[in-house]
Design a protein around this motif. Structure first.
Motif, PDB file in Angstrom:
ATOM      1  N   ARG A  43       0.840  -1.195   0.000  1.00  0.00           N
ATOM      2  CA  ARG A  43       0.000   0.000   0.000  1.00  0.00           C
ATOM      3  C   ARG A  43       0.879   1.250   0.000  1.00  0.00           C
ATOM      4  N   PHE A  44       0.521   2.193  -0.860  1.00  0.00           N
ATOM      5  CA  PHE A  44       1.270   3.440  -1.034  1.00  0.00           C
ATOM      6  C   PHE A  44       0.332   4.601  -0.730  1.00  0.00           C
ATOM      7  N   GLU A  45       0.502   5.233   0.424  1.00  0.00           N
ATOM      8  CA  GLU A  45      -0.371   6.318   0.847  1.00  0.00           C
ATOM      9  C   GLU A  45       0.346   7.657   0.670  1.00  0.00           C
ATOM     10  N   PRO A  46      -0.216   8.578  -0.115  1.00  0.00           N
ATOM     11  CA  PRO A  46       0.440   9.885  -0.313  1.00  0.00           C
ATOM     12  C   PRO A  46       0.634  10.622   1.013  1.00  0.00           C
ATOM     13  N   VAL A  47       1.770  11.308   1.130  1.00  0.00           N
ATOM     14  CA  VAL A  47       2.114  12.055   2.330  1.00  0.00           C
ATOM     15  C   VAL A  47       2.429  13.494   1.934  1.00  0.00           C
ATOM     16  N   GLU A  48       1.870  14.441   2.669  1.00  0.00           N
ATOM     17  CA  GLU A  48       2.198  15.847   2.459  1.00  0.00           C
ATOM     18  C   GLU A  48       3.429  16.192   3.285  1.00  0.00           C
ATOM     19  N   THR A  49       4.503  16.571   2.592  1.00  0.00           N
ATOM     20  CA  THR A  49       5.779  16.814   3.280  1.00  0.00           C
ATOM     21  C   THR A  49       6.242  18.262   3.210  1.00  0.00           C
ATOM     22  N   GLY A  50       5.623  19.066   2.348  1.00  0.00           N
ATOM     23  CA  GLY A  50       6.111  20.418   2.133  1.00  0.00           C
ATOM     24  C   GLY A  50       7.287  20.487   1.186  1.00  0.00           C
ATOM     25  N   LEU A  51       7.672  19.347   0.603  1.00  0.00           N
ATOM     26  CA  LEU A  51       8.793  19.305  -0.323  1.00  0.00           C
ATOM     27  C   LEU A  51       8.326  19.625  -1.741  1.00  0.00           C
ATOM     28  N   ALA A  52       9.091  20.425  -2.450  1.00  0.00           N
ATOM     29  CA  ALA A  52       8.819  20.692  -3.857  1.00  0.00           C
ATOM     30  C   ALA A  52       9.693  19.776  -4.703  1.00  0.00           C
ATOM     31  N   GLY A  53       9.132  19.277  -5.787  1.00  0.00           N
ATOM     32  CA  GLY A  53       9.924  18.476  -6.712  1.00  0.00           C
ATOM     33  C   GLY A  53       9.811  16.991  -6.523  1.00  0.00           C
ATOM     34  N   PRO A  99      11.000  11.692   5.421  1.00  0.00           N
ATOM     35  CA  PRO A  99      11.125  11.672   3.957  1.00  0.00           C
ATOM     36  C   PRO A  99      12.151  12.641   3.399  1.00  0.00           C
ATOM     37  N   HIS A 100      12.326  13.809   4.020  1.00  0.00           N
ATOM     38  CA  HIS A 100      13.229  14.793   3.421  1.00  0.00           C
ATOM     39  C   HIS A 100      14.693  14.373   3.487  1.00  0.00           C
ATOM     40  N   THR A 101      14.998  13.271   4.186  1.00  0.00           N
ATOM     41  CA  THR A 101      16.366  12.754   4.200  1.00  0.00           C
ATOM     42  C   THR A 101      16.627  11.795   3.049  1.00  0.00           C
ATOM     43  N   HIS A 102      15.639  11.587   2.189  1.00  0.00           N
ATOM     44  CA  HIS A 102      15.765  10.614   1.093  1.00  0.00           C
ATOM     45  C   HIS A 102      15.442  11.272  -0.251  1.00  0.00           C
ATOM     46  N   LEU A 103      16.224  12.263  -0.637  1.00  0.00           N
ATOM     47  CA  LEU A 103      15.929  13.023  -1.847  1.00  0.00           C
ATOM     48  C   LEU A 103      16.910  12.757  -2.998  1.00  0.00           C
ATOM     49  N   LEU A 104      18.015  12.091  -2.717  1.00  0.00           N
ATOM     50  CA  LEU A 104      19.079  11.967  -3.717  1.00  0.00           C
ATOM     51  C   LEU A 104      18.603  11.306  -5.005  1.00  0.00           C
ATOM     52  N   TRP A 105      18.000  10.133  -4.891  1.00  0.00           N
ATOM     53  CA  TRP A 105      17.728   9.360  -6.100  1.00  0.00           C
ATOM     54  C   TRP A 105      16.541   9.895  -6.879  1.00  0.00           C
ATOM     55  N   ALA A 106      15.545  10.419  -6.199  1.00  0.00           N
ATOM     56  CA  ALA A 106      14.459  11.070  -6.931  1.00  0.00           C
ATOM     57  C   ALA A 106      14.975  12.321  -7.624  1.00  0.00           C
ATOM     58  N   SER A 107      15.915  13.030  -6.993  1.00  0.00           N
ATOM     59  CA  SER A 107      16.510  14.209  -7.622  1.00  0.00           C
ATOM     60  C   SER A 107      17.283  13.839  -8.880  1.00  0.00           C
ATOM     61  N   ALA A 108      17.786  12.612  -8.927  1.00  0.00           N
ATOM     62  CA  ALA A 108      18.509  12.132 -10.112  1.00  0.00           C
ATOM     63  C   ALA A 108      17.581  11.537 -11.159  1.00  0.00           C
ATOM     64  N   GLY A 109      16.260  11.548 -10.881  1.00  0.00           N
ATOM     65  CA  GLY A 109      15.295  11.103 -11.875  1.00  0.00           C
ATOM     66  C   GLY A 109      14.811   9.680 -11.735  1.00  0.00           C
ATOM     67  N   PHE A 110      15.068   9.058 -10.578  1.00  0.00           N
ATOM     68  CA  PHE A 110      14.670   7.674 -10.365  1.00  0.00           C
ATOM     69  C   PHE A 110      13.563   7.577  -9.324  1.00  0.00           C
ATOM     70  N   ALA A 111      12.795   6.523  -9.377  1.00  0.00           N
ATOM     71  CA  ALA A 111      11.945   6.157  -8.256  1.00  0.00           C
ATOM     72  C   ALA A 111      12.843   5.628  -7.137  1.00  0.00           C
ATOM     73  N   HIS A 112      12.455   5.896  -5.894  1.00  0.00           N
ATOM     74  CA  HIS A 112      13.308   5.536  -4.760  1.00  0.00           C
ATOM     75  C   HIS A 112      12.445   4.907  -3.670  1.00  0.00           C
ATOM     76  N   PHE A 113      12.773   3.670  -3.296  1.00  0.00           N
ATOM     77  CA  PHE A 113      12.038   2.914  -2.283  1.00  0.00           C
ATOM     78  C   PHE A 113      12.992   2.649  -1.126  1.00  0.00           C
ATOM     79  N   VAL A 114      12.647   3.114   0.074  1.00  0.00           N
ATOM     80  CA  VAL A 114      13.482   2.948   1.270  1.00  0.00           C
ATOM     81  C   VAL A 114      12.776   2.007   2.227  1.00  0.00           C
ATOM     82  N   MET A 115      13.402   0.874   2.551  1.00  0.00           N
ATOM     83  CA  MET A 115      12.803  -0.087   3.477  1.00  0.00           C
ATOM     84  C   MET A 115      13.195   0.219   4.907  1.00  0.00           C
ATOM     85  N   ASP A 116      12.213   0.323   5.792  1.00  0.00           N
ATOM     86  CA  ASP A 116      12.459   0.369   7.225  1.00  0.00           C
ATOM     87  C   ASP A 116      12.994  -1.002   7.664  1.00  0.00           C
TER      88      ASP A 116
END
Length: 324
Positions: A43-53, A99-116
């Protein structure tokens, strides 16, 4: 700490003495088969983070035993076509954090999945995933939980979660499953090696200063945690050395590396007492793929290359993920 392990020319030829269990493949096939008897229920639930991009999703999926495992999924904003995906695993003691600590790979144009990581995330980078399974007596930490039996060992659950994390990432309609990479540092690097050995069709892996490799050497060479947790356990539980090493052999990154098929970018640091360079080279030298590289940081400890290694990954990984 000056250089303490083998010289670099000897590291290049070093081979582990870890003994692979005869039923290694059967053990893992059965383990993953049991996990897959549970609906993945990603399940993928959208989260409002205040991040642009970027667009961020709070992820839940069924891992080992059907237990719910959390993660973050980050996409470049406005993504409409499937992207290659980077699945990332976290270092020892950490959780998925914010979430704001995981911006590198999306910034490079990829989907990014981080497992807890189940049961972790109270040392740094807060976690959200409990570990419902119990274990027998253990030293504080995670290395000796269930260590008397490979079926009960903590990393059986974690490695299974990681394979299911790849499956969850690939289930998203904006992911190109054929272009999936796995990466992580330290514990995350060890998990990456396990995933590389258990998921046969990855496009690339990038284990950074990987932990959980060459247990026979690691547990006798370094006195730093987390490997030292095993030594403290055996200091109390005298005479269980062979039993413990047998359990660990089912989780040794060297044996997963020997099953790797994807291009790989490793890294190591020659002053690293936490994950000694010989243990990393043991996995690298066992890796049977021609397209493999290792970055060596001569005067670094467990921080390894840090941002320099991220820069190396940013140069190397897109070449393996953008083809086709």
């Amino acid at each position: 700490m000056a250089l303490f392990d083998l010289p670099l020319d000897q590291l290049a030829g070093y081979r582990s003495r870890s003994t692979e269990p005869a039923d290694f493949d059967e053990f893992w096939a059965k383990t993953l088969g049991e996990a897959r008897s549970h609906d993945l229920d990603a399940r993928f639930e959208p989260v409002e983070t205040g991040l642009a991009g970027v667009d961020v999703f709070d992820v839940t999926f069924a891992g080992f035993g059907g237990h719910p495992v959390k993660g973050w999924f980050v996409l470049p904003s406005g993504t409409t076509e499937p992207l290659p995906v980077v699945v990332q695993f976290i270092g020892y003691g950490g959780g998925r954090g914010l979430p704001h600590t995981h911006l590198l790979w999306a910034s490079a144009g990829f989907a990014h999945f981080v497992m807890d990581t189940r049961g972790q995330g109270s040392t740094w980078g807060g976690g959200s995933t409990p570990d419902p399974a119990g274990s027998g007596p253990a030293v504080p930490g995670y290395m000796t939980r269930g260590i008397d039996d490979p079926h009960a060992y903590y990393y059986r659950r974690v490695f299974t979660d990681a394979v299911r994390a790849v499956e969850a990432a690939r289930s998203h309609p904006l992911v190109d499953a054929a272009r999936t990479a796995a990466l992580g540092g330290s514990q995350g690097g060890g998990i990456t090696l396990a995933v590389g050995g258990l998921v046969p069709d990855l496009a690339a892996i990038a284990p950074d200063v990987p932990f959980l490799c060459d247990f026979p050497r690691a547990t006798t060479l370094t006195d730093k945690d987390p490997y030292r947790e095993i030594g403290r356990y055996l200091k109390t539980h005298r005479g269980r050395d062979a039993e413990v090493q047998r359990t660990l052999s089912y989780f040794d990154g060297v044996h997963f590396a020997a099953r790797g098929r994807a291009p790989a970018l490793f890294s190591t640091a020659l002053e690293d007492q936490t994950c000694p360079p010989s243990t990393v080279f043991a996995a690298f030298n066992a890796y049977p793929v021609e397209d493999k590289e290792i970055e060596v940081y001569t005067f670094n400890d467990h921080e390894g290359g840090g941002p320099y290694q991220e820069a190396a990954q940013l140069r190397w990984l897109p070449q393996r993920l953008t083809a086709g």
